[in-house]
Write an enzyme that holds these catalytic residues in place. Structure first.
Site, PDB file in Angstrom:
ATOM      1  N   MET A  32     -11.903  -5.589   4.966  1.00 15.36           N
ATOM      2  CA  MET A  32     -11.099  -4.642   5.753  1.00 15.36           C
ATOM      3  C   MET A  32     -10.832  -5.241   7.130  1.00 15.36           C
ATOM      4  O   MET A  32     -11.765  -5.546   7.877  1.00 15.36           O
ATOM      5  CB  MET A  32     -11.838  -3.303   5.911  1.00 15.36           C
ATOM      6  CG  MET A  32     -11.879  -2.452   4.657  1.00 15.36           C
ATOM      7  SD  MET A  32     -10.263  -2.152   3.906  1.00 15.36           S
ATOM      8  CE  MET A  32      -9.409  -1.248   5.213  1.00 15.36           C
ATOM      9  N   ASP A  70      -6.998  -6.310   3.961  1.00 16.66           N
ATOM     10  CA  ASP A  70      -6.286  -5.029   4.025  1.00 16.66           C
ATOM     11  C   ASP A  70      -6.348  -4.453   5.431  1.00 16.66           C
ATOM     12  O   ASP A  70      -7.436  -4.164   5.936  1.00 16.66           O
ATOM     13  CB  ASP A  70      -6.963  -4.073   3.024  1.00 16.66           C
ATOM     14  CG  ASP A  70      -6.330  -2.700   2.962  1.00 16.66           C
ATOM     15  OD1 ASP A  70      -5.264  -2.490   3.558  1.00 16.66           O
ATOM     16  OD2 ASP A  70      -6.931  -1.826   2.284  1.00 16.66           O
ATOM     17  N   ASP A 130      -4.657   3.812  -1.911  1.00 15.44           N
ATOM     18  CA  ASP A 130      -5.744   4.140  -0.984  1.00 15.44           C
ATOM     19  C   ASP A 130      -6.252   5.540  -1.280  1.00 15.44           C
ATOM     20  O   ASP A 130      -5.591   6.532  -0.950  1.00 15.44           O
ATOM     21  CB  ASP A 130      -5.248   4.041   0.459  1.00 15.44           C
ATOM     22  CG  ASP A 130      -5.081   2.598   0.893  1.00 15.44           C
ATOM     23  OD1 ASP A 130      -6.067   1.849   0.788  1.00 15.44           O
ATOM     24  OD2 ASP A 130      -3.976   2.232   1.299  1.00 15.44           O
ATOM     25  N   HIS A 150      -1.128  -1.023  -4.289  1.00 12.83           N
ATOM     26  CA  HIS A 150      -2.441  -0.681  -3.741  1.00 12.83           C
ATOM     27  C   HIS A 150      -2.503   0.827  -3.500  1.00 12.83           C
ATOM     28  O   HIS A 150      -1.624   1.402  -2.838  1.00 12.83           O
ATOM     29  CB  HIS A 150      -2.603  -1.450  -2.428  1.00 12.83           C
ATOM     30  CG  HIS A 150      -3.922  -1.305  -1.747  1.00 12.83           C
ATOM     31  ND1 HIS A 150      -5.037  -2.044  -2.091  1.00 12.83           N
ATOM     32  CD2 HIS A 150      -4.299  -0.529  -0.700  1.00 12.83           C
ATOM     33  CE1 HIS A 150      -6.048  -1.731  -1.281  1.00 12.83           C
ATOM     34  NE2 HIS A 150      -5.631  -0.804  -0.436  1.00 12.83           N
ATOM     35  N   SER A 173       0.846  -1.193   0.000  1.00 16.00           N
ATOM     36  CA  SER A 173       0.000   0.000   0.000  1.00 16.00           C
ATOM     37  C   SER A 173       0.880   1.242   0.000  1.00 16.00           C
ATOM     38  O   SER A 173       1.607   1.514   0.969  1.00 16.00           O
ATOM     39  CB  SER A 173      -0.897   0.012   1.239  1.00 16.00           C
ATOM     40  OG  SER A 173      -1.469   1.294   1.363  1.00 16.00           O
ATOM     41  N   HIS A 205      -8.261   1.340  -4.257  1.00 18.74           N
ATOM     42  CA  HIS A 205      -9.202   1.094  -3.156  1.00 18.74           C
ATOM     43  C   HIS A 205      -9.848   2.429  -2.830  1.00 18.74           C
ATOM     44  O   HIS A 205      -9.233   3.290  -2.208  1.00 18.74           O
ATOM     45  CB  HIS A 205      -8.423   0.527  -1.956  1.00 18.74           C
ATOM     46  CG  HIS A 205      -9.234   0.372  -0.719  1.00 18.74           C
ATOM     47  ND1 HIS A 205      -8.665   0.181   0.525  1.00 18.74           N
ATOM     48  CD2 HIS A 205     -10.583   0.357  -0.510  1.00 18.74           C
ATOM     49  CE1 HIS A 205      -9.617   0.071   1.439  1.00 18.74           C
ATOM     50  NE2 HIS A 205     -10.794   0.190   0.842  1.00 18.74           N
ATOM     51  N   GLY A 259       0.892  -2.157   4.171  1.00 17.43           N
ATOM     52  CA  GLY A 259       1.497  -0.828   4.101  1.00 17.43           C
ATOM     53  C   GLY A 259       2.673  -0.719   5.046  1.00 17.43           C
ATOM     54  O   GLY A 259       3.832  -0.842   4.655  1.00 17.43           O
ATOM     55  N   MET A 273     -12.026   4.768  -0.944  1.00 21.53           N
ATOM     56  CA  MET A 273     -12.752   5.031   0.298  1.00 21.53           C
ATOM     57  C   MET A 273     -13.381   6.410   0.135  1.00 21.53           C
ATOM     58  O   MET A 273     -12.927   7.408   0.709  1.00 21.53           O
ATOM     59  CB  MET A 273     -11.775   4.970   1.484  1.00 21.53           C
ATOM     60  CG  MET A 273     -11.363   3.550   1.816  1.00 21.53           C
ATOM     61  SD  MET A 273      -9.834   3.457   2.749  1.00 21.53           S
ATOM     62  CE  MET A 273      -8.663   3.477   1.408  1.00 21.53           C
ATOM     63  N   MET A 281      -8.840   8.373  -0.626  1.00 20.70           N
ATOM     64  CA  MET A 281      -9.767   8.803   0.432  1.00 20.70           C
ATOM     65  C   MET A 281     -10.232  10.224   0.146  1.00 20.70           C
ATOM     66  O   MET A 281      -9.440  11.049  -0.327  1.00 20.70           O
ATOM     67  CB  MET A 281      -9.074   8.769   1.789  1.00 20.70           C
ATOM     68  CG  MET A 281      -8.422   7.431   2.105  1.00 20.70           C
ATOM     69  SD  MET A 281      -7.764   7.412   3.786  1.00 20.70           S
ATOM     70  CE  MET A 281      -6.835   5.879   3.765  1.00 20.70           C
TER      71      MET A 281
HETATM   72  C1  DX5 Z   1      -6.556   1.734   5.418  1.00 23.97           C
HETATM   73  C2  DX5 Z   1      -6.035   1.363   4.068  1.00 23.97           C
HETATM   74  C3  DX5 Z   1      -4.941   0.367   4.056  1.00 23.97           C
HETATM   75  C4  DX5 Z   1      -3.687   0.785   4.754  1.00 23.97           C
HETATM   76  C5  DX5 Z   1      -3.004  -0.449   5.253  1.00 23.97           C
HETATM   77  O1  DX5 Z   1      -7.685   2.522   5.243  1.00 23.97           O
HETATM   78  O2  DX5 Z   1      -7.082   0.829   3.276  1.00 23.97           O
HETATM   79  O3  DX5 Z   1      -4.645  -0.027   2.719  1.00 23.97           O
HETATM   80  O4  DX5 Z   1      -2.803   1.492   3.930  1.00 23.97           O
HETATM   81  O5  DX5 Z   1      -1.926  -0.065   6.013  1.00 23.97           O
HETATM   82  P1  DX5 Z   1      -1.287  -0.983   7.122  1.00 23.97           P
HETATM   83  O6  DX5 Z   1      -0.745  -2.199   6.407  1.00 23.97           O
HETATM   84  O7  DX5 Z   1      -0.251  -0.131   7.720  1.00 23.97           O
HETATM   85  O8  DX5 Z   1      -2.377  -1.378   8.077  1.00 23.97           O
HETATM   86 ZN    ZN Z   2      -6.539  -0.047   1.310  1.00 24.84          ZN
END
Ligand code: DX5
Ligand code: ZN
Length: 218
Positions: free
Chosen positions: A138, A176, A35, A33, A8, A66, A198, A68, A37
């Protein structure tokens, strides 16, 4: 099928994204990946169109978006030119998941749907599941990296894996949040075949990212 590992980029060094992306030479079964947001669906903002476009120009690996965000449908048209491999939106953000899946399928090779930790697995009915390429479970509350893995995600993986075998569905099972060397083998054993990580990969002073990726599969 080999487990896909999806680093990520949320956890990478944003001042050196290109260098970070180039630190994964000659990998198999690796996606990046992204993210995305919007500050509404989750209380955080990350990166948008201009940054994703630049990343798409320097990545040698499939890009996994992904989203969000509220109103995920809106992003199909703008993201379709960025050569994304997978487009995942949140069930909780969609008014009509079936419609978004069919529209996204016209524009991306793979389409996924994600469930927040408090959404029951029963949200996803067969008429949605049969059209999906990926389910994203999640294992933390979406919005931030670096959170602790929620153990009940293991049962959800098992549930969707058994359903997939029983009904002949084709979706990949991605997990994730909070993934590390301890929980990765347990998730794989339950049927997960795509792990997003991540902090485990990037918050690593040695920067030996390929070794971290490999350690999630062993
Ligand atoms: C959280 C994200 C994840 C995040 C994971 O909202 O969707 O993809 O980056 O990060 P780690 O692996 O640090 O939990
Ligand atoms: Zn994610």
């Amino acid at each position: 099928m080999n487990t896909i590992i999806s680093p990520s980029l949320l956890a990478c060094d944003f001042l050196n994204i290109e260098e970070e992306i180039k630190s994964f030479p000659n990998q198999k079964d690796l996606w990046f990946h992204l993210d995305i947001m919007d500050g509404h669906f989750v209380p955080n903002l990350t990166f948008g169109h201009p940054v994703i476009e630049k990343i798409s120009k320097v990545s040698d690996y499939p890009l996994d978006a992904h989203l969000m965000v509220n109103n995920p449908e809106f992003y199909i048209n703008t993201f379709k030119n960025f050569n994304l491999h997978n487009f995942t939106f949140h069930f909780e953000a969609a008014e009509d998941s079936k419609y978004i899946i069919s529209k996204a399928k016209d524009n991306f090779p793979s389409v996924g749907i994600s469930l927040k930790p408090n959404s029951p697995v029963s949200c996803l009915k067969d008429d949605i599941l049969k059209n999906l390429d990926l389910i994203l479970i999640m294992s933390v509350e979406p919005g931030f990296g670096g959170q602790k893995f929620l153990q009940d995600s293991l049962e959800k993986v098992q549930f969707f894996n058994e359903l997939k075998i029983q009904k002949g569905f084709n979706y990949m099972i991605q997990v994730d949040g909070g993934i590390n060397q301890e929980n990765a083998p347990l998730l794989i054993e339950k049927g997960a075949n795509n792990l997003v990580a991540g902090s485990y990969i990037f918050k690593n002073p040695k920067k030996d990212y390929p070794a971290k990726v490999a350690s999630l599969r062993s």
